[in-house]
Design a protein around this motif. Structure first.
Motif, PDB file in Angstrom:
ATOM      1  N   THR A   1       0.843  -1.201   0.000  1.00  0.00           N
ATOM      2  CA  THR A   1       0.000   0.000   0.000  1.00  0.00           C
ATOM      3  C   THR A   1       0.878   1.250   0.000  1.00  0.00           C
ATOM      4  OG1 THR A   1      -1.736  -1.182   1.184  1.00  0.00           O
ATOM      5  CG2 THR A   1      -1.829   1.232   1.244  1.00  0.00           C
ATOM      6  N   ALA A   2       1.934   1.226   0.809  1.00  0.00           N
ATOM      7  CA  ALA A   2       2.860   2.363   0.837  1.00  0.00           C
ATOM      8  C   ALA A   2       3.547   2.529  -0.508  1.00  0.00           C
ATOM      9  CB  ALA A   2       3.896   2.183   1.942  1.00  0.00           C
ATOM     10  N   SER A   3       3.910   1.406  -1.134  1.00  0.00           N
ATOM     11  CA  SER A   3       4.555   1.450  -2.447  1.00  0.00           C
ATOM     12  C   SER A   3       3.629   2.075  -3.483  1.00  0.00           C
ATOM     13  CB  SER A   3       4.965   0.038  -2.871  1.00  0.00           C
ATOM     14  OG  SER A   3       5.580   0.073  -4.128  1.00  0.00           O
ATOM     15  N   ASP A   4       2.341   1.703  -3.443  1.00  0.00           N
ATOM     16  CA  ASP A   4       1.367   2.294  -4.371  1.00  0.00           C
ATOM     17  C   ASP A   4       1.251   3.801  -4.144  1.00  0.00           C
ATOM     18  OD1 ASP A   4       0.876  -0.214  -5.412  1.00  0.00           O
ATOM     19  OD2 ASP A   4      -1.037  -0.491  -4.341  1.00  0.00           O
ATOM     20  N   ALA A   5       1.204   4.207  -2.879  1.00  0.00           N
ATOM     21  CA  ALA A   5       1.097   5.642  -2.558  1.00  0.00           C
ATOM     22  C   ALA A   5       2.333   6.394  -3.051  1.00  0.00           C
ATOM     23  CB  ALA A   5       0.912   5.844  -1.052  1.00  0.00           C
ATOM     24  N   VAL A   6       3.512   5.813  -2.831  1.00  0.00           N
ATOM     25  CA  VAL A   6       4.755   6.451  -3.275  1.00  0.00           C
ATOM     26  C   VAL A   6       4.793   6.539  -4.798  1.00  0.00           C
ATOM     27  CG1 VAL A   6       7.262   6.121  -3.441  1.00  0.00           C
ATOM     28  CG2 VAL A   6       6.114   5.903  -1.230  1.00  0.00           C
ATOM     29  N   SER A   7       4.407   5.469  -5.483  1.00  0.00           N
ATOM     30  CA  SER A   7       4.393   5.499  -6.952  1.00  0.00           C
ATOM     31  C   SER A   7       3.486   6.607  -7.467  1.00  0.00           C
ATOM     32  CB  SER A   7       3.938   4.146  -7.510  1.00  0.00           C
ATOM     33  OG  SER A   7       4.903   3.163  -7.234  1.00  0.00           O
TER      34      SER A   7
END
Length: 192
Positions: A63-69
């Motif tokens: 989820t954090a990776s999606d937000a960062v992307s």
């Protein structure tokens, strides 16, 4: 006082704050998680690794990776090499991300503005102690609390008006001065 009523009241305030986050974020093209990530990145001097960001957001790394992307694609954050570990990256705010923060108030801003100074100080102390206890129990990711910082010197007194001390600032700290999220925080080295 009924604890059930307190739980209900806190859940209503949290729901209102999250609705505000959605409303403000929608106007800026951000989800609440992306807005929270921007706020957290603003407080870190050198950015954060993805794992640390996920822990601070209390979300899965994916989820954090999606937000960062999403933030990177919007030009609000950047991935940079981690100076401490060659293979790792840190997420940092871009200049556009910093500018966005000024237009992105937290959902609790209005709620807290309704409190008197004394009530805000009392609530700050309650929140600080609750987060610290949850952190001790392993229920919340380590926060950048004054009380867990290597620069913090606790007062010997349990009196709320007594002063602690910050060695970094070389200044006294009363309970209302204690930070829950300090950008200069350095974890106390564990003794092995």
């Amino acid at each position: 006082m009924s604890r059930d009523q307190l739980i209900y009241g806190l859940s209503r305030l949290a729901a209102l704050a999250r609705q505000e986050d959605w409303k403000v974020g929608e106007a800026a093209g951000l989800t609440p998680t992306q807005g929270d990530a921007l706020r957290l990145l603003a407080d870190g001097r050198d950015g954060l690794r993805l794992k640390a960001l996920a822990a601070q957001l209390s979300v899965r790394p994916s989820t954090a990776s999606d937000a960062v992307s999403a933030l990177v694609s919007k030009g609000l954050a950047e991935r940079q090499p981690d100076p401490d570990e060659r293979r790792a990256i840190r997420i940092v705010l871009s200049p556009s991300g910093r500018a966005m923060l000024g237009r992105l108030p937290d959902g609790f801003t209005e709620i807290v503005s309704l409190l008197s100074d004394r009530s805000a100080e009392d609530l700050h102390g309650i929140v600080l102690r609750t987060i610290r206890e949850l952190q001790r129990m392993g229920r919340i990711a380590p926060q950048r609390l004054c009380m867990t910082c290597r620069y913090f010197v606790a007062s010997d007194s349990l009196d709320r008006s007594s002063e602690h001390h910050c060695r970094l600032m070389n200044a006294p700290l009363r309970e209302p001065d204690l930070r829950i999220n300090c950008p200069e925080h350095e974890e106390v080295a564990s003794s092995s």
